[in-house]
Scaffold this motif. Structure first.
Motif, PDB file in Angstrom:
ATOM      1  N   THR A  34      -7.345   6.614  34.855  1.00  0.00           N
ATOM      2  CA  THR A  34      -6.236   7.270  35.172  1.00  0.00           C
ATOM      3  C   THR A  34      -5.496   7.460  34.185  1.00  0.00           C
ATOM      4  OG1 THR A  34      -6.968   6.378  37.487  1.00  0.00           O
ATOM      5  CG2 THR A  34      -5.402   7.906  37.258  1.00  0.00           C
ATOM      6  N   VAL A  35      -4.950   8.956  33.936  1.00  0.00           N
ATOM      7  CA  VAL A  35      -3.838   8.967  33.312  1.00  0.00           C
ATOM      8  C   VAL A  35      -2.886   9.350  33.749  1.00  0.00           C
ATOM      9  CG1 VAL A  35      -2.690  10.145  30.972  1.00  0.00           C
ATOM     10  CG2 VAL A  35      -5.406   9.860  31.184  1.00  0.00           C
ATOM     11  N   THR A  36      -1.656   8.502  34.171  1.00  0.00           N
ATOM     12  CA  THR A  36      -1.203   8.489  35.436  1.00  0.00           C
ATOM     13  C   THR A  36       0.250   9.451  34.447  1.00  0.00           C
ATOM     14  OG1 THR A  36       0.460   6.209  35.334  1.00  0.00           O
ATOM     15  CG2 THR A  36      -0.671   6.700  36.537  1.00  0.00           C
ATOM     16  N   ASP A  37       1.909   9.714  35.481  1.00  0.00           N
ATOM     17  CA  ASP A  37       2.043  10.923  34.222  1.00  0.00           C
ATOM     18  C   ASP A  37       3.204   9.892  33.742  1.00  0.00           C
ATOM     19  OD1 ASP A  37       0.929  13.016  35.711  1.00  0.00           O
ATOM     20  OD2 ASP A  37       2.989  13.674  37.294  1.00  0.00           O
ATOM     21  N   LYS A  38       3.375   8.448  34.211  1.00  0.00           N
ATOM     22  CA  LYS A  38       4.190   7.570  33.347  1.00  0.00           C
ATOM     23  C   LYS A  38       3.467   7.588  31.782  1.00  0.00           C
ATOM     24  CE  LYS A  38       7.058   4.006  33.972  1.00  0.00           C
ATOM     25  NZ  LYS A  38       7.016   2.304  34.127  1.00  0.00           N
ATOM     26  N   MET A  39       2.467   6.922  32.201  1.00  0.00           N
ATOM     27  CA  MET A  39       1.485   6.838  30.687  1.00  0.00           C
ATOM     28  C   MET A  39       0.901   8.351  29.684  1.00  0.00           C
ATOM     29  SD  MET A  39      -0.045   3.990  29.526  1.00  0.00           S
ATOM     30  CE  MET A  39      -0.567   3.746  28.045  1.00  0.00           C
ATOM     31  N   ALA A  40       1.339   9.284  29.747  1.00  0.00           N
ATOM     32  CA  ALA A  40       1.055  10.814  29.893  1.00  0.00           C
ATOM     33  C   ALA A  40       1.727  10.475  28.160  1.00  0.00           C
ATOM     34  CB  ALA A  40       0.863  11.653  30.760  1.00  0.00           C
TER      35      ALA A  40
ATOM     36  N   ALA B  28       8.477  14.725  34.921  1.00  0.00           N
ATOM     37  CA  ALA B  28       8.204  13.471  35.055  1.00  0.00           C
ATOM     38  C   ALA B  28       8.436  13.212  33.806  1.00  0.00           C
ATOM     39  CB  ALA B  28       6.689  14.064  34.976  1.00  0.00           C
ATOM     40  N   TYR B  29       8.157  13.781  32.495  1.00  0.00           N
ATOM     41  CA  TYR B  29       8.229  13.493  31.476  1.00  0.00           C
ATOM     42  C   TYR B  29       9.377  13.501  30.977  1.00  0.00           C
ATOM     43  CZ  TYR B  29       7.611  13.406  25.832  1.00  0.00           C
ATOM     44  OH  TYR B  29       8.217  12.572  24.577  1.00  0.00           O
ATOM     45  N   VAL B  30      11.099  13.802  31.689  1.00  0.00           N
ATOM     46  CA  VAL B  30      11.847  13.432  31.162  1.00  0.00           C
ATOM     47  C   VAL B  30      12.150  12.214  31.472  1.00  0.00           C
ATOM     48  CG1 VAL B  30      14.328  14.336  31.523  1.00  0.00           C
ATOM     49  CG2 VAL B  30      12.862  16.162  30.716  1.00  0.00           C
ATOM     50  N   ALA B  31      11.433  12.103  33.182  1.00  0.00           N
ATOM     51  CA  ALA B  31      12.167  10.703  33.889  1.00  0.00           C
ATOM     52  C   ALA B  31      11.842   9.820  33.187  1.00  0.00           C
ATOM     53  CB  ALA B  31      11.654  10.941  35.035  1.00  0.00           C
ATOM     54  N   ALA B  32      10.113   9.986  32.682  1.00  0.00           N
ATOM     55  CA  ALA B  32       9.298   8.622  31.928  1.00  0.00           C
ATOM     56  C   ALA B  32      10.631   7.851  30.768  1.00  0.00           C
ATOM     57  CB  ALA B  32       8.153   8.746  31.367  1.00  0.00           C
ATOM     58  N   GLN B  33      11.054   9.029  30.134  1.00  0.00           N
ATOM     59  CA  GLN B  33      11.285   9.113  29.065  1.00  0.00           C
ATOM     60  C   GLN B  33      12.541   8.578  29.191  1.00  0.00           C
ATOM     61  OE1 GLN B  33      10.465   9.422  25.733  1.00  0.00           O
ATOM     62  NE2 GLN B  33       8.638  10.053  25.804  1.00  0.00           N
TER      63      GLN B  33
END
Ligand code: SF4
Lengths: 391, 166
Positions: free
Chosen positions: B73-79, A10-15
């Motif tokens: 809410t902390v979302t995975d995109k916001m984290a 998820a982190y990689v995707a967001a980045q």
């Protein structure tokens, strides 16, 4: 703390998503300005990327998704009474108003109707949540333009409305009070007189707002003629609510297509429009809407019929097979639910149409060529709520 | 502040420092979702008025803040952004996690896009439960945090357990 593989992914995707946007903007000429995802002027976590030429915006793009909580999928695993707990939190300022269209859709499928008393009280609570919502807009707009005073006033008077909602439903914020076939409880003693008083306070807030903000020279200079949206653009982007009425389109679902289960026809009220379509018009229409709402509430309070608060519904709610679409005029605009049922305890599919998503989709169009400070005014006057955009 | 962190200061001086830190908390408001509005009520409304507790809610950037309230809410995109902003705050820093969402995922415990608890990414000092917590609950959380700061020994700063309100 252990980091699972899915978190890493998820982190990689967001980045990667971030990098793509940055790349796209930065390879062209000019400077890129990044507002958010954490920025005081975005009401939550909307990210706006603007490409600038000097002070002027060449291109501006909102990047939603930072508050996506997966409502539509979650609704498929909650029973019908449980769904209201979730959908309260879509537009968190007008939470009761979010429950109503869903409940009405379920009622339509089950072919039950709430008793008249419940319908009137439902409408009153609906309008109270509109007041709680828009009064915060009035305060917030001042704060965004640098006039903090009105923010304090709005927060002060909003508490009186929240108190009334709390007294009736038990929740300041997320009442979860609407039931299929009626309401959870009857009104407490003395509520009606107290609500009349709260409405007086709201009207006084409106007067204060008019004096402090609308008549203010600086406010007018920053909003008049800024962010003009013509009616045809507004309709083609699917805008609704006060944003649409501020472009001169006389369209209000409460009057034009009020679904059965709400009793707006008992009150005598008026839909306000403004021909200009600029930031000032949007503010003005909302202000008039608050006034009109207080009058609706006042009239309905005096015409609550006696009778039961709940219709006869089975204890375990199973909704028969079918599909229903119900939309109401929520504080932010048209909000609708498309509910598909397969005769189960849980909905098969719920599609949520929320107003803010369409309302802000006009941002790239309306911010072309404006100056950077005007982006703030335009965003503030378009008035969106992040939960309502991302869902 | 190396001397302070090593815990080698004379006791009266430590107490004085703690007292002044306790009553000059600059809090960065981290409005993420519905709870942000209740936090706004607690911080900006005249009825709850957080400034009487010695908390100043208007720093312009996390670099000036001592305390952050993660509300919502902390979302995975916001984290990643949450983590980055937390890293920008100067030490000693404190975190209040406000609302069930930030504590554990709340009503979205089975959602695919929500981070179940902000404590997975940053350390939390005070958990304020509720959905949303009333502004009073947040104020109580701040008071408890202040008590903790008052008693705090800098050398022990990182060894404490989180406080739970309620
Ligand atoms: S804890 Fe409840 S009120 Fe707070 S952000 Fe989550 S859903 Fe909203």
């Amino acid at each position: 703390m252990t980091v699972t593989d899915s978190q890493k992914m998820a982190y990689v995707a967001a980045q990667a998503a971030d990098a793509r946007v940055n790349l796209q903007f930065e390879t062209e000429d000019g400077m890129t300005l990044n507002m958010g995802p954490q920025h005081p002027a975005t009401h939550g976590t909307l990210r706006i990327v603007a490409q600038l030429d000097g002070e002027q915006v060449v291109r501006c793009e909102p990047i939603p998704g930072y508050m996506h909580r997966g409502y539509e999928k979650l609704c498929e695993v909650r029973t019908y009474p449980q769904v209201t707990t979730l959908i309260n939190r879509i537009d968190w300022l007008g939470s009761f108003a979010n429950e109503v269209p869903f409940i009405l859709a379920a009622e339509k499928l089950m072919d039950v109707e709430a008793p008249p008393r419940a319908q009137v009280i439902r409408t009153i609570l609906f309008e109270l949540s509109r007041l709680g919502n828009i009064s915060l807009f009035l305060g917030d707009l001042g704060i965004q333009l640098g006039g903090i005073t009105i923010g304090f006033y709005a927060f002060r008077d909003r508490e009186f409305v929240l108190n009334q909602i709390e007294a009736a439903t038990g929740g300041r914020f997320h009442p979860n009070f609407d039931r299929i076939g009626g309401l959870k409880d009857d009104l407490p003693k003395g509520w009606i007189a107290e609500t009349h008083r709260a409405m007086d306070r709201m009207r006084r807030l409106c007067d204060e707002f008019e004096e402090l903000v609308l008549g203010n020279e600086i406010f007018q200079a920053r909003t008049r003629g800024i962010g003009v949206i013509p009616a045809d653009i507004a309709t083609s982007y699917g805008m609704s609510g006060a944003n649409l009425r501020a472009t001169g389109v006389d369209w209000d679902l409460r009057r034009d297509a009020c679904p059965p289960g709400l009793s707006y026809d008992l009150a005598d009220w008026k839909v306000w429009t403004h021909p200009d379509g600029d930031s000032y018009a949007r503010t003005w229409v909302r202000l008039q809407e608050v006034r009109e709402s207080t009058h609706i509430v006042d009239q309905l309070l005096d015409s609550i019929p006696a009778g039961p608060i709940m219709a006869k519904v089975p204890r375990i709610i199973k909704v028969p097979e079918g599909e229903a679409w119900v939309a109401t005029e929520n504080p932010l605009g048209e909000m609708g639910y498309y509910v598909v049922s397969k005769g189960d305890l849980v909905p098969f599919r719920v599609k949520i149409r929320s107003a803010s998503f369409n309302n802000i989709s006009v941002v790239p169009w309306v911010t072309r060529g404006v100056f950077v400070p005007d982006v703030i005014t335009i965003m503030a006057s378009l008035y969106f709520i992040l939960g309502d955009i991302d869902r | 502040m190396g001397l302070v962190e090593s815990g080698k200061l004379p006791k009266p001086l430590t107490q004085l420092l703690s007292l002044s830190r306790k009553y000059s908390l600059w809090v960065y408001q981290w409005g993420l979702a519905c709870c942000a509005i209740e936090m706004g009520s607690a911080f900006a409304s005249p009825r709850y008025d957080v400034m009487r507790l010695g908390v100043i809610p208007f720093p312009a950037s996390p670099r000036q803040a001592d305390l952050v309230v993660i509300s919502g809410t902390v979302t995975d995109k916001m984290a990643p952004a949450v983590k980055r902003l937390y890293d920008q705050m100067p030490d000693p820093k404190y975190v209040i996690s406000m609302g069930s969402c930030a504590n554990c995922g709340g009503p979205y415990w089975d959602s695919y896009s929500v981070t179940k608890g902000v404590d997975q990414i940053i350390p939390v000092d005070v958990y304020v439960p509720g959905c949303p917590p009333r502004p009073e609950a947040l104020l109580e959380g701040i008071v408890l945090l202040q008590e903790r700061i008052g008693r705090e020994d800098m050398a022990e700063r990182w060894k404490g357990d989180p406080i739970v309100v309620g």
